[in-house]
Enzyme design. Sequence first.
Site, PDB file in Angstrom:
ATOM      1  N   ARG A  26      66.072  -6.615  56.582  1.00  0.00           N
ATOM      2  CA  ARG A  26      67.041  -5.910  55.727  1.00  0.00           C
ATOM      3  C   ARG A  26      68.401  -5.805  56.412  1.00  0.00           C
ATOM      4  O   ARG A  26      69.435  -6.054  55.788  1.00  0.00           O
ATOM      5  CB  ARG A  26      66.526  -4.524  55.351  1.00  0.00           C
ATOM      6  CG  ARG A  26      65.311  -4.582  54.437  1.00  0.00           C
ATOM      7  CD  ARG A  26      64.736  -3.217  54.167  1.00  0.00           C
ATOM      8  NE  ARG A  26      64.350  -2.588  55.426  1.00  0.00           N
ATOM      9  CZ  ARG A  26      64.275  -1.273  55.623  1.00  0.00           C
ATOM     10  NH1 ARG A  26      64.554  -0.433  54.651  1.00  0.00           N
ATOM     11  NH2 ARG A  26      63.910  -0.796  56.791  1.00  0.00           N
ATOM     12  N   ASN A  54      62.482  -3.143  51.404  1.00  0.00           N
ATOM     13  CA  ASN A  54      61.102  -3.517  51.681  1.00  0.00           C
ATOM     14  C   ASN A  54      60.243  -3.067  50.516  1.00  0.00           C
ATOM     15  O   ASN A  54      60.467  -1.994  49.955  1.00  0.00           O
ATOM     16  CB  ASN A  54      60.593  -2.839  52.955  1.00  0.00           C
ATOM     17  CG  ASN A  54      61.096  -3.489  54.221  1.00  0.00           C
ATOM     18  OD1 ASN A  54      61.541  -4.630  54.219  1.00  0.00           O
ATOM     19  ND2 ASN A  54      61.037  -2.760  55.319  1.00  0.00           N
TER      20      ASN A  54
END
Length: 90
Positions: free
Chosen positions: A19, A37
């Site tokens: 990320r 996620n």
Amino acid sequence: MVVRVRVTVQGAVHGVGFRFGTRVEAQRLGVAGWVRNRSDGAVEAELEGEASAVNSMLAWFDEGPPGASVTMLTTTDLTPTGEQGFQIRS
């Protein structure tokens, strides 16, 4: 031409900075959107920007950051929303 896509990345993609790396790369390329996620172990993102920049992001997603092992990349075309900036969602 501005495009928007939803991307799902599967493989060993949690716990490797995916990320954070996505946000850095998106900001470098001028791509807007978000990344998060998922509870099933995948990473999901929406990317919006010039087609060439979004394509560069998709190429980055194919590899991911060091330590990631991408096994499948799925994309869905969406309608651009005019979103600005890029964020990591939980």
